[in-house]
Design an enzyme around this catalytic site. Structure first.
Site, PDB file in Angstrom:
ATOM      1  N   LYS A 121      -4.636   9.850   2.969  1.00 54.04           N
ATOM      2  CA  LYS A 121      -5.418   9.084   4.007  1.00 54.04           C
ATOM      3  C   LYS A 121      -6.411   9.769   4.771  1.00 54.04           C
ATOM      4  O   LYS A 121      -6.150  11.103   5.436  1.00 54.04           O
ATOM      5  CB  LYS A 121      -4.238   8.735   5.043  1.00 54.04           C
ATOM      6  CG  LYS A 121      -4.818   7.567   6.277  1.00 54.04           C
ATOM      7  CD  LYS A 121      -5.744   6.441   5.632  1.00 54.04           C
ATOM      8  CE  LYS A 121      -5.236   5.653   4.523  1.00 54.04           C
ATOM      9  NZ  LYS A 121      -6.266   4.721   3.816  1.00 54.04           N
ATOM     10  N   ASP A 178      -1.980  10.802  -2.014  1.00 50.70           N
ATOM     11  CA  ASP A 178      -2.231   9.724  -3.195  1.00 50.70           C
ATOM     12  C   ASP A 178      -2.680  10.397  -4.519  1.00 50.70           C
ATOM     13  O   ASP A 178      -2.524   9.467  -5.421  1.00 50.70           O
ATOM     14  CB  ASP A 178      -3.631   9.091  -2.486  1.00 50.70           C
ATOM     15  CG  ASP A 178      -2.865   8.213  -1.497  1.00 50.70           C
ATOM     16  OD1 ASP A 178      -3.106   8.537  -0.284  1.00 50.70           O
ATOM     17  OD2 ASP A 178      -2.819   7.160  -1.784  1.00 50.70           O
ATOM     18  N   ARG A 202       0.815  -1.079  -0.038  1.00 50.15           N
ATOM     19  CA  ARG A 202       0.000   0.054  -0.128  1.00 50.15           C
ATOM     20  C   ARG A 202       0.924   1.268   0.035  1.00 50.15           C
ATOM     21  O   ARG A 202       2.002   0.883   0.177  1.00 50.15           O
ATOM     22  CB  ARG A 202      -1.196   0.100   1.011  1.00 50.15           C
ATOM     23  CG  ARG A 202      -0.621  -0.322   2.363  1.00 50.15           C
ATOM     24  CD  ARG A 202       0.552   0.136   3.230  1.00 50.15           C
ATOM     25  NE  ARG A 202       0.067   1.397   3.421  1.00 50.15           N
ATOM     26  CZ  ARG A 202       1.031   2.377   3.649  1.00 50.15           C
ATOM     27  NH1 ARG A 202       2.481   2.023   3.803  1.00 50.15           N
ATOM     28  NH2 ARG A 202       0.772   3.519   3.681  1.00 50.15           N
ATOM     29  N   GLN A 221      -2.107   2.321   9.995  1.00 43.08           N
ATOM     30  CA  GLN A 221      -0.589   2.564   9.224  1.00 43.08           C
ATOM     31  C   GLN A 221       0.570   3.369   9.923  1.00 43.08           C
ATOM     32  O   GLN A 221       1.426   3.065   9.956  1.00 43.08           O
ATOM     33  CB  GLN A 221      -1.008   3.128   7.864  1.00 43.08           C
ATOM     34  CG  GLN A 221      -1.883   2.331   6.782  1.00 43.08           C
ATOM     35  CD  GLN A 221      -3.130   2.575   6.945  1.00 43.08           C
ATOM     36  OE1 GLN A 221      -3.788   2.965   7.674  1.00 43.08           O
ATOM     37  NE2 GLN A 221      -3.704   2.244   5.771  1.00 43.08           N
TER      38      GLN A 221
HETATM   39  O1  MRU Z   1      -4.485   3.134   2.307  1.00 43.15           O
HETATM   40  P1  MRU Z   1      -2.910   3.461   2.038  1.00 43.15           P
HETATM   41  O2  MRU Z   1      -2.147   2.617   3.203  1.00 43.15           O
HETATM   42  O3  MRU Z   1      -2.704   2.861   0.717  1.00 43.15           O
HETATM   43  O4  MRU Z   1      -2.995   4.800   2.285  1.00 43.15           O
HETATM   44  C1  MRU Z   1      -1.518   5.328   2.129  1.00 43.15           C
HETATM   45  C2  MRU Z   1      -1.421   6.841   2.142  1.00 43.15           C
HETATM   46  O5  MRU Z   1      -2.508   7.815   2.441  1.00 43.15           O
HETATM   47  C3  MRU Z   1      -0.277   7.586   1.962  1.00 43.15           C
HETATM   48  O6  MRU Z   1      -0.078   8.639   2.791  1.00 43.15           O
HETATM   49  C4  MRU Z   1       0.038   7.884   0.603  1.00 43.15           C
HETATM   50  O7  MRU Z   1      -0.253   6.975  -0.250  1.00 43.15           O
HETATM   51  C5  MRU Z   1       1.619   8.340   0.323  1.00 43.15           C
HETATM   52  S1  MRU Z   1       2.636   7.199   0.442  1.00 43.15           S
HETATM   53  C6  MRU Z   1       4.147   7.818  -0.252  1.00 43.15           C
END
Ligand code: MRU
Length: 351
Positions: free
Chosen positions: A249, A238, A46, A197
């Protein structure tokens, strides 16, 4: 030593299964297209750049699984695999960016070339996506490190670390580079409900790297800012729209509002592969909704009554005016973002 969550070795795709951290460090091999899709969907791998990298290698896995007899059949398999992997998670644009690169690589090989030549082209494209991400993350760290000064408290949300990228991370790369520069600082990591996370991954990564990290519940962020313990916030992204609005997130928007209220600068760190200039603003960023069970009985223990209604968006959008700067591999972009983002791309025609 940085963590590398995805490895393509001896023709196989290996990932760290992040659902098992921090209790267990286990690498698994993803041998089928379905296994790659499942690993992305279930967050075994992820973080926006890591999802893109895994999907690029996933296309190779899909081709190997089917053993197409000629280049035409291989091209059809690439298109089929890319279409399927694109349905795994909707928000991180790196997924679609990497799949587009793989499709373009397949289309760019001369029609007369054989399957062997096409395979070599696909493999080198996926490896380049991964290696290039590591270089971008290193550069992000170097550009962002001066934002952290001696004695600073740095707040971050979710995991934008090595685990979320090819290596080093985005927001955490800034911290790793500050550490390398000899700066003394403390990180406050939001635990990041519902899938933790921050607690499971960021706290693990930073502890492993010897960085002073304190875990806080998400709802503690305002209090630590009021106590004067946070001087800067750095988070990942993202998808970033053309005007700088940033999806990250769920809970990131809360942090940005709280930072604004306390006069703490709020920075986003992301490679150019996370920008989606086809979207004029964050309003049209697709936001993933997750299974209610992740909220009502996350990690195997029920914490809410049976049948209760749940709303669980995985991401939110922080409006650009709340963002002090976007740390990219091309430097720190400042408002007005429509202009600075366009300029950053102007300087990097290949992205
Ligand atoms: O649901 P996830 O764990 O994939 O979400 C990840 C995030 O929101 C991170 O902050 C984002 O992907 C940046 S990773 C360098």
């Amino acid at each position: 030593m940085t963590v590398e969550p995805i490895r393509w070795s001896e023709g196989g795709l290996h990932i760290i299964d992040q659902t098992r951290l921090p209790l267990e460090y286990r690498e698994i091999e993803l041998k089928t297209l379905d296994a790659v899709w499942e690993a992305i969907k279930m967050l075994r791998v992820r973080g926006a750049p890591a999802i893109g990298i895994c999907a690029a290698f996933g296309v190779l896995v899909a081709v190997k699984e089917q053993h197409p007899s000629d280049a035409g059949a291989m091209r059809r398999r690439v298109a089929e695999a890319a279409g399927y992997l694109a349905t795994s998670r909707p928000t991180a644009v790196n997924l679609f960016w990497a799949l587009d690169r793989m499709k373009r690589a397949a289309e760019g090989v001369d029609g007369a070339a054989g399957a062997e030549a096409l395979w070599r082209r696909l493999e080198s494209e996926a490896v380049e996506i991964c290696e290039d991400d590591k270089a971008r993350c290193r550069a992000i760290g170097q550009h962002g490190a001066p934002l952290i000064r001696d004695g600073y408290g740095v707040l971050t949300h979710c995991n934008a670390g090595a685990l979320a990228t090819g290596a080093y991370g985005t927001a955490l790369a800034v911290m790793y580079s500050a550490q390398e520069a000899g700066t003394s600082f403390r990180v406050f990591a939001d635990e990041t409900r519902p899938l933790l996370q921050g607690a499971r991954l960021t706290a693990w990564e930073l502890t492993r790297a010897g960085i002073d990290v304190t875990l806080i519940c998400d709802n503690t962020a305002a209090q630590v800012m009021r106590e004067g313990r946070i001087q800067v916030v750095v988070v990942g992204a993202d998808r970033i729209a053309a005007n700088g609005d940033t999806a990250n997130k769920i809970g990131t928007y809360n942090v940005a509002l709280i930072a604004k209220a306390h006069g703490v600068p709020f920075y986003v760190a992301a490679p150019l592969s996370t920008f989606d200039r086809s979207l004029p603003s964050g309003e049209s960023i697709p936001i993933e909704e997750r299974d209610p069970g992740e909220v009502t009985e996350g990690f195997g223990r029920r914490t809410a009554p049976e049948g209760v209604q749940v709303y669980s968006p995985a991401f939110d959008v922080t409006p650009a005016p709340l963002i002090a700067g976007i740390i990219t591999e091309r430097g720190i972009l400042k408002a007005p973002y429509d202009r600075s983002i366009a300029e950053a791309f102007g300087k990097a025609p290949s992205t």
